[in-house]
Design a protein around this motif. Structure first.
Motif, short mmCIF file in Angstrom:
data_model
loop_
_atom_site.label_atom_id
_atom_site.label_comp_id
_atom_site.label_asym_id
_atom_site.label_seq_id
_atom_site.Cartn_x
_atom_site.Cartn_y
_atom_site.Cartn_z
N UNK A 111 -12.64 3.40 -11.43
CA UNK A 111 -11.62 4.02 -10.58
C UNK A 111 -12.29 4.65 -9.37
N UNK A 112 -11.64 4.54 -8.21
CA UNK A 112 -12.21 5.14 -7.00
C UNK A 112 -11.13 5.57 -6.03
N UNK A 113 -11.44 6.66 -5.31
CA UNK A 113 -10.71 6.95 -4.08
C UNK A 113 -11.42 6.16 -2.99
N UNK A 114 -10.75 5.19 -2.45
CA UNK A 114 -11.34 4.39 -1.37
C UNK A 114 -11.25 5.16 -0.06
N UNK A 115 -11.96 4.70 0.94
CA UNK A 115 -11.98 5.40 2.21
C UNK A 115 -10.62 5.32 2.90
N UNK A 116 -9.87 4.27 2.65
CA UNK A 116 -8.47 4.17 3.09
C UNK A 116 -7.78 3.06 2.28
N UNK A 117 -6.52 2.83 2.56
CA UNK A 117 -5.74 1.88 1.77
C UNK A 117 -6.18 0.43 1.99
N UNK A 118 -6.60 0.11 3.19
CA UNK A 118 -7.10 -1.24 3.47
C UNK A 118 -8.33 -1.54 2.62
N UNK A 119 -9.24 -0.57 2.57
CA UNK A 119 -10.44 -0.75 1.76
C UNK A 119 -10.06 -0.89 0.29
N UNK A 120 -9.10 -0.10 -0.17
CA UNK A 120 -8.67 -0.17 -1.58
C UNK A 120 -8.14 -1.55 -1.92
N UNK A 121 -7.33 -2.12 -1.04
CA UNK A 121 -6.76 -3.44 -1.29
C UNK A 121 -7.85 -4.51 -1.34
N UNK A 122 -8.84 -4.38 -0.50
CA UNK A 122 -9.92 -5.38 -0.47
C UNK A 122 -10.86 -5.24 -1.66
#
Length: 626
Positions: free
Chosen positions: A50-61
């Motif tokens: 599990x991670x908090x990504x730097x933003x939503x675009x990064x999370x999706x990728x």
């Protein structure tokens, strides 16, 4: 199995873990933030990454990489975050996935804590991605598991669209024992499948249309996520004069409103026999089941949040089947065009729909309403007592007195800098826009001192590219990074500058000053916003520099200050003999810890709120605060 009282976001997380999810990524945003926090709580038991990504675009990728490998992934965000993620999400719709991928996009009708009231169901239609719309936490728990199955069956991402009242509602439900994550998949190289080219998109587009127009409407019409109910029997109806089409949290409002009206009007057969069409899959729409509704009802009222999605779909079905029914809702003015639904609003609409007198109001749902009660005082949101942002805004305001300025704000606690008496936020558009909008103001009027205010978390999420653009295109502006060492507005989540991850790991803190210096920003000045003289001097120096300059106002958010080793000074107090009653501390700072004593018309400081930041002491012209 166990029965638990579970919050909607917790239910979504538990449902995903029950489905054996392997990877969860997202970006904080109310009302979705608790999903990832719940997954992180059980990470050691389940083995989920599990991670908090730097933003939503990064999370999706990040999730796409896991899904391409055959592992199950969950992405979480609020509805405006889906805008940020839309580039990879749109492409994922065409490329497809292998391991189940569920995108949770939490909508915020109202809006309560968002810039827009955008409806994620519309994004489903736009992106051609199936959308599931839960009406309760328990249904969200089941739906997220069905979403993974659906995703893998058809090789597509699936969107789960809870709204604020589902995300933050609590419900007692049966929760299965959490299993370990599924066995992780292994990526199999296949450039014909995983490398997106126009020819691949063209071929997949035809398959997507067939899936969404032929296969899923039939499948969804037989799914338990959708239902035709008559009265309170939940049995399919063969004939009824009136019907209601609804979905999401509005379904629960409809059921409660019908129950209330049935008790008030027990002889009213229209209410008693009302057909309710529950739509849990707004896209692709269960058209065959909708045709049954329209064939059996003369009139149908659509109750939904936010856009008339169900209403338009029914009109489309109506045009195809030539049923002759009348469809009412937002488009006809029978339901509000914006904002949340409430039980009272829905009850009012249904009463009018069946021909009863429309005399109900929101107040009827209050526990007690007394006509002689005074109006509650207006309590606008304010920066907390001791918030370092107050010092940052005040320093800039003092340094730039008498000069032509534009102050571009951003999304976060510091948006509250727009309120009196600070009034230091002239614009606020979207995350990261402060940096780039300031450039537009400068190029339009080069004699303007342009400032942008951005938080440390937002800087990492969407501010860096704007700074690169400013340096590259030779803008002149002063970037103010309000670094409070957390993502405060959404619940104090970690970010790349905190040195902590959601997996519990300690990692190297990414330095904002070093990033700015590497881009070419100069000078980069770091200052304590509670040291007013130094802060004002830093602003004056930076604002007179050519090109892009930056001030990093660094001081921890008071909510996490002790966690990062900060010791609060003693609370301040006003020496009544010295105080001249000028009220400068009140009128210029707006600190909620300072109020006016009615007896002597002099300020008084509430010690339970005061953090001892000393800003008021430095502002007082006679040094009466100590």
């Amino acid at each position: 199995m166990s029965y638990e009282m579970v919050m909607g976001n917790h239910a979504i997380a538990l449902g995903a873990m029950a489905a054996g999810v392997n990877l969860v990524a997202g970006y904080p945003g109310t009302p979705s933030s608790e999903i990832i926090e719940t997954v992180a709580k059980y990470r050691e038991k389940t083995g989920v990454y599990v991670e908090w990504s730097v933003n939503e675009k990064a999370a999706a990728e990040v999730a796409a990489g896991a899904s391409y490998s055959g592992s199950r992934s969950l992405i979480t965000m609020k509805q405006v975050g889906l805008n940020v993620a839309s580039d990879p999400v749109m492409c994922l719709s065409y490329v497809g996935v292998k391991g189940g991928m569920v995108i949770v996009s939490a909508d915020d009708p109202g809006p309560i804590s968002s810039q827009t009231e955008q409806d994620t169901r519309q994004f489903g239609l736009y992106s051609k991605i199936p959308v599931l719309d839960p009406s309760t936490p328990a249904e969200a728990y089941r739906m997220v598991q069905e979403a993974f199955e659906l995703s893998e069956k058809y090789g597509t991402p699936v969107i789960l669209r809870p709204t604020t009242r589902v995300c933050h509602a609590y419900e007692s439900m049966e929760i299965a024992e959490l299993p370990p994550q599924r066995e992780r998949g292994v990526f199999q190289k296949d450039s014909n499948r995983w490398v997106i080219f126009p020819r691949l998109s063209f071929a997949n587009h035809k398959k997507i249309v067939q899936r969404n127009e032929e296969l899923l409407p039939e499948e969804f019409s037989k799914s338990s996520m959708n239902a035709l109910e008559c009265g309170d029997t939940k049995e399919k109806v063969s004939c009824s004069m009136l019907g209601i089409a609804t979905g999401g949290i509005s379904y629960t409002y409809v059921k409660e409103a019908l129950k209330s009206l049935g008790e008030e009007y027990p002889e009213n057969q229209l209410i008693k026999n009302m057909t309710v069409f529950k739509v849990g899959t707004p896209y692709p729409f269960p058209a065959p089941l909708a045709k049954e509704l329209l064939s059996s009802c003369e009139r149908v009222l659509c109750v939904e949040e936010l856009d008339p999605v169900i209403e338009r779909e029914l009109l489309l079905v109506l045009g195809k089947c030539q049923c002759g029914s009348e469809v009412c809702g937002k488009l006809t003015g029978d339901m509000p065009c914006a904002g949340e639904n409430t039980i009272a609003i829905v009850k009012n609409a249904i009463a009018s729909f069946v021909g009863l007198e429309k005399n109900l109001s929101d107040e009827e749902n209050e526990i007690s309403v007394q006509a002689d009660y005074p109006d509650l005082p207006v309590r606008p949101p304010v920066l907390c007592a001791g918030c370092p942002h107050r010092g940052s805004f005040y320093a800039v305001k003092q340094a730039m007195k008498g000069k032509k300025t534009v102050y571009c704000g951003d999304i976060g606690c510091y948006t509250l800098g727009n309120a009196k008496p600070l009034e230091m936020c002239d614009t606020c558009l979207c995350m990261g826009a402060d940096v780039t909008m300031a450039q537009g103001f400068y190029h339009n009027a080069p004699d303007t001192y342009c400032f942008s205010f951005i938080g440390d978390s937002t800087f990492f999420a969407s501010g860096i590219t704007g700074v690169v653009n400013a340096v590259y295109n030779q803008a002149k502006l002063t970037l103010c990074v309000l670094d409070n060492s957390t993502t405060a507005m959404t619940g104090h989540q970690p970010h790349p500058g905190t040195g902590r991850t959601m997996m519990g790991d300690i990692t190297e803190k990414i330095s904002i000053p070093k990033i700015l210096e590497a881009i070419g920003v100069k000078p980069v000045i770091e200052v304590d916003p509670f040291n007013l003289k130094d802060a004002v001097d830093a602003v004056k120096s930076a604002s007179e520099s050519q090109g892009v300059s930056a001030i990093i106002f660094k001081s921890p958010c008071i909510s996490i200050a002790k966690q990062v080793g900060y010791t609060f000074p003693n609370p301040k107090s006003v020496e009544r003999e010295k105080c001249i009653g000028c009220k400068k501390c009140i009128n210029e700072l707006g600190c909620p810890a300072i109020s006016l004593d009615a007896s002597d018309k002099k300020p008084v400081i509430e010690t339970s709120l005061c953090t001892g930041c000393s800003l008021c002491s430095q502002v007082c012209p006679v040094k009466a605060i100590g």
